[in-house]
Design a protein around this motif. Structure first.
Motif, PDB file in Angstrom:
ATOM      1  N   ASP A   1      -2.975   4.425   2.916  1.00 35.87           N
ATOM      2  CA  ASP A   1      -4.368   4.126   3.252  1.00 35.87           C
ATOM      3  C   ASP A   1      -4.459   2.717   3.831  1.00 35.87           C
ATOM      4  O   ASP A   1      -4.397   1.727   3.105  1.00 35.87           O
ATOM      5  CB  ASP A   1      -5.228   4.243   1.993  1.00 35.87           C
ATOM      6  CG  ASP A   1      -6.700   3.913   2.262  1.00 35.87           C
ATOM      7  OD1 ASP A   1      -7.066   3.708   3.445  1.00 35.87           O
ATOM      8  OD2 ASP A   1      -7.477   3.832   1.278  1.00 35.87           O
TER       9      ASP A   1
ATOM     10  N   SER B   1      -8.891  -1.037   1.796  1.00 37.19           N
ATOM     11  CA  SER B   1      -7.571  -0.962   1.187  1.00 37.19           C
ATOM     12  C   SER B   1      -6.731  -2.188   1.533  1.00 37.19           C
ATOM     13  O   SER B   1      -6.051  -2.761   0.674  1.00 37.19           O
ATOM     14  CB  SER B   1      -6.859   0.306   1.646  1.00 37.19           C
ATOM     15  OG  SER B   1      -5.560   0.385   1.110  1.00 37.19           O
ATOM     16  N   VAL B   2      -6.787  -2.628   2.799  1.00 31.33           N
ATOM     17  CA  VAL B   2      -6.027  -3.806   3.209  1.00 31.33           C
ATOM     18  C   VAL B   2      -6.591  -5.054   2.541  1.00 31.33           C
ATOM     19  O   VAL B   2      -5.839  -5.946   2.115  1.00 31.33           O
ATOM     20  CB  VAL B   2      -6.026  -3.939   4.746  1.00 31.33           C
ATOM     21  CG1 VAL B   2      -5.358  -5.246   5.179  1.00 31.33           C
ATOM     22  CG2 VAL B   2      -5.317  -2.752   5.385  1.00 31.33           C
TER      23      VAL B   2
ATOM     24  N   ILE C   1       0.854  -1.185   0.000  1.00 33.35           N
ATOM     25  CA  ILE C   1       0.000   0.000   0.000  1.00 33.35           C
ATOM     26  C   ILE C   1       0.892   1.238   0.000  1.00 33.35           C
ATOM     27  O   ILE C   1       1.543   1.542   0.995  1.00 33.35           O
ATOM     28  CB  ILE C   1      -0.954   0.000   1.208  1.00 33.35           C
ATOM     29  CG1 ILE C   1      -1.876  -1.229   1.159  1.00 33.35           C
ATOM     30  CG2 ILE C   1      -1.777   1.287   1.254  1.00 33.35           C
ATOM     31  CD1 ILE C   1      -2.734  -1.407   2.403  1.00 33.35           C
TER      32      ILE C   1
ATOM     33  N   MET D   1      -8.024  -5.245  -0.402  1.00 35.17           N
ATOM     34  CA  MET D   1      -7.559  -5.246  -1.784  1.00 35.17           C
ATOM     35  C   MET D   1      -6.079  -5.621  -1.869  1.00 35.17           C
ATOM     36  O   MET D   1      -5.657  -6.338  -2.781  1.00 35.17           O
ATOM     37  CB  MET D   1      -7.795  -3.878  -2.426  1.00 35.17           C
ATOM     38  CG  MET D   1      -7.409  -3.806  -3.893  1.00 35.17           C
ATOM     39  SD  MET D   1      -7.798  -2.203  -4.642  1.00 35.17           S
ATOM     40  CE  MET D   1      -9.589  -2.212  -4.519  1.00 35.17           C
ATOM     41  N   ALA D   2      -5.304  -5.158  -0.888  1.00 36.63           N
ATOM     42  CA  ALA D   2      -3.876  -5.477  -0.876  1.00 36.63           C
ATOM     43  C   ALA D   2      -3.652  -6.980  -0.692  1.00 36.63           C
ATOM     44  O   ALA D   2      -2.778  -7.575  -1.339  1.00 36.63           O
ATOM     45  CB  ALA D   2      -3.169  -4.694   0.215  1.00 36.63           C
TER      46      ALA D   2
ATOM     47  N   ASN E   1       0.047   4.511  -0.658  1.00 34.86           N
ATOM     48  CA  ASN E   1      -0.521   5.827  -0.347  1.00 34.86           C
ATOM     49  C   ASN E   1      -0.847   6.004   1.143  1.00 34.86           C
ATOM     50  O   ASN E   1      -1.469   6.989   1.529  1.00 34.86           O
ATOM     51  CB  ASN E   1      -1.776   6.076  -1.181  1.00 34.86           C
ATOM     52  CG  ASN E   1      -2.874   5.054  -0.901  1.00 34.86           C
ATOM     53  OD1 ASN E   1      -2.703   4.169  -0.058  1.00 34.86           O
ATOM     54  ND2 ASN E   1      -3.994   5.156  -1.617  1.00 34.86           N
TER      55      ASN E   1
ATOM     56  N   SER F   1      -7.099   1.592   5.555  1.00 35.09           N
ATOM     57  CA  SER F   1      -8.499   1.282   5.844  1.00 35.09           C
ATOM     58  C   SER F   1      -8.768  -0.178   5.498  1.00 35.09           C
ATOM     59  O   SER F   1      -8.008  -0.817   4.752  1.00 35.09           O
ATOM     60  CB  SER F   1      -9.422   2.170   5.013  1.00 35.09           C
ATOM     61  OG  SER F   1      -9.266   1.888   3.619  1.00 35.09           O
TER      62      SER F   1
END
Length: 402
Positions: free
Chosen positions: A333, A338-339, A329, A341-342, A331, A335
């Motif tokens: 982020d 976001s995690v 990640i 998706m990572a 940027n 959240s």
């Protein structure tokens, strides 16, 4: 020994940290908080404690390499005592405390009661031990925040069934407890048998804590069973083994990974000999990665034997996979979405203890373990070893997801 694989596992920490720049020495880095929940006391602590120890070992190593962009990782540890209601309360606490993600659960029933908490909060959960098939099936995969690094029963059961059928053991008696774990496992074994046009000759259910299963064993014996497939996570596995021994009923006992637990091996003693079970990791120094892990674990915790090696190794790998995810990640982020998706798009290969993880998760698949990563374990002289010489040879090369 030069632990090359461990340096590979940590190199992305240094790379990403260099991209973001060094922090001022005057700054006090704010810890990155990760939840850890499991049964660290009570009846399931025999595999809860190794799970916790494996996670702590990974955190120590990651922090020694710089943590997350200079921020140390801090585990927020909650003891669910293997109680679903306690697990639910503590999961709600973890979400309120704002952890970035959580690693946890050893018991399927405890996990199932808490899944809604993580899903509704959009807070990722990585399950390193609990194997009940419904855990990663409760929510549609693309929307699910529930990930797993243990082998779900839906692949363990067919794996073991394939093995016993190849040995000519086709008259199967199933003895399963009445928990969510036992219920799910019984259903998975029944489905695996049906795929081979077989049905169990006997199915017996029992409450956890039972001390005598002679009636169920006698019924299975009368039904002509030539193998007992047990599905329970506690000392009841030993009750079954000792019950067979008392009846002088010399048939094999097979099952999922709880047959590798101290409750079974130490509880059943010589009655446990010869039992067969599915394993993702057997604590033998079969390659450099596993040697390094076993050496580091034994040094840190002052032991020569891990009570449940799979629990420790899978939790260790879970923390590293989470670290690999969040380190991608760029940027800042962190959240839940976001995690999530990572984790679904981990860019680097993680050379782990239980497996070589290359894209372990995706939007449509939240289970990191596939059946090719399993081996058959055998209780021999009171320890778990490889049931087949070819598995020991194959285990020199850590498997990748198929």
């Amino acid at each position: 020994m030069k632990q090359r694989w461990k340096r590979q596992a940590l190199i992305c920490v240094a790379v990403v940290a260099s991209l973001w720049g060094a922090r001022s020495e005057a700054e006090t880095p704010k810890p990155l908080r990760i939840g850890l929940i499991g049964p660290f006391s009570g009846p399931s602590s025999d595999f809860g404690i190794p799970m916790m120890n494996g996670a702590k070992l990974a955190v120590d190593e990651i922090n020694a390499a710089g943590g997350y962009l200079g921020r140390p990782i801090e585990l927020v540890i909650k003891d669910d005592t293997a109680n679903p209601d306690v697990g639910l309360q503590l999961s709600q606490e973890l979400v309120r405390e704002g952890v970035v993600a959580t690693v946890g659960f050893c018991n399927t029933g405890v996990a199932m009661k808490s899944l809604d908490v993580y899903q509704q909060a959009r807070s990722p959960l990585i399950v390193p031990c609990a194997t009940g098939s419904p855990i990663t099936a409760k929510f549609p995969a693309p929307d699910s925040y529930i990930f797993r690094t243990s082998a779900r029963d839906a692949i363990q059961a067919p794996f073991v069934v394939n093995d016993i059928v190849s040995r000519g053991w086709t008259k199967v008696a199933i003895l399963a407890d009445k928990t969510a774990y036992g219920e799910g496992g019984m259903n998975d074994v029944t489905k695996a048998l049906a795929a081979k046009q077989l049905t169990p000759v006997y199915v017996g259910r029992f409450d956890t804590g039972v001390k005598d299963l002679q009636a169920e064993l006698k019924a299975a014996q009368a039904a002509g069973a030539n193998v007992v497939f047990s599905y329970t996570v506690g000392p009841e596995n030993a009750v079954i083994a000792k019950g067979r021994q008392a009846l002088k009923w010399n048939v094999p006992q097979v099952g999922a990974w709880p047959l590798s637990f101290p409750f079974f091996i130490d509880g059943a003693k010589d009655a446990a000999e010869g039992a067969l079970m599915a394993q993702t990791f057997i604590a033998e120094p079969s390659n450099e990665r596993r040697i390094a892990f076993l050496t580091a674990y034994n040094r840190k915790y002052g032991t020569k034997k891990i009570a449940v090696p799979m629990a420790a190794a899978q939790a260790y790998d879970s923390v590293y996979l989470l670290a690999y995810g969040i380190l991608s990640i760029r940027n800042g982020d962190l959240s839940g979405p976001s995690v999530k998706m990572a984790l679904e798009n981990i860019p680097r290969v993680y050379y782990g203890v239980t497996a070589t993880h290359e894209r372990p998760f995706s939007k449509d698949d939240k289970d990191a373990i596939t059946s090719n990563m399993l081996v058959m374990g055998l209780i021999k002289n009171g320890v778990v070893t490889f049931a087949y010489p070819e598995d020991r040879t194959r285990n020199l090369f850590v498997q990748r997801k198929q």
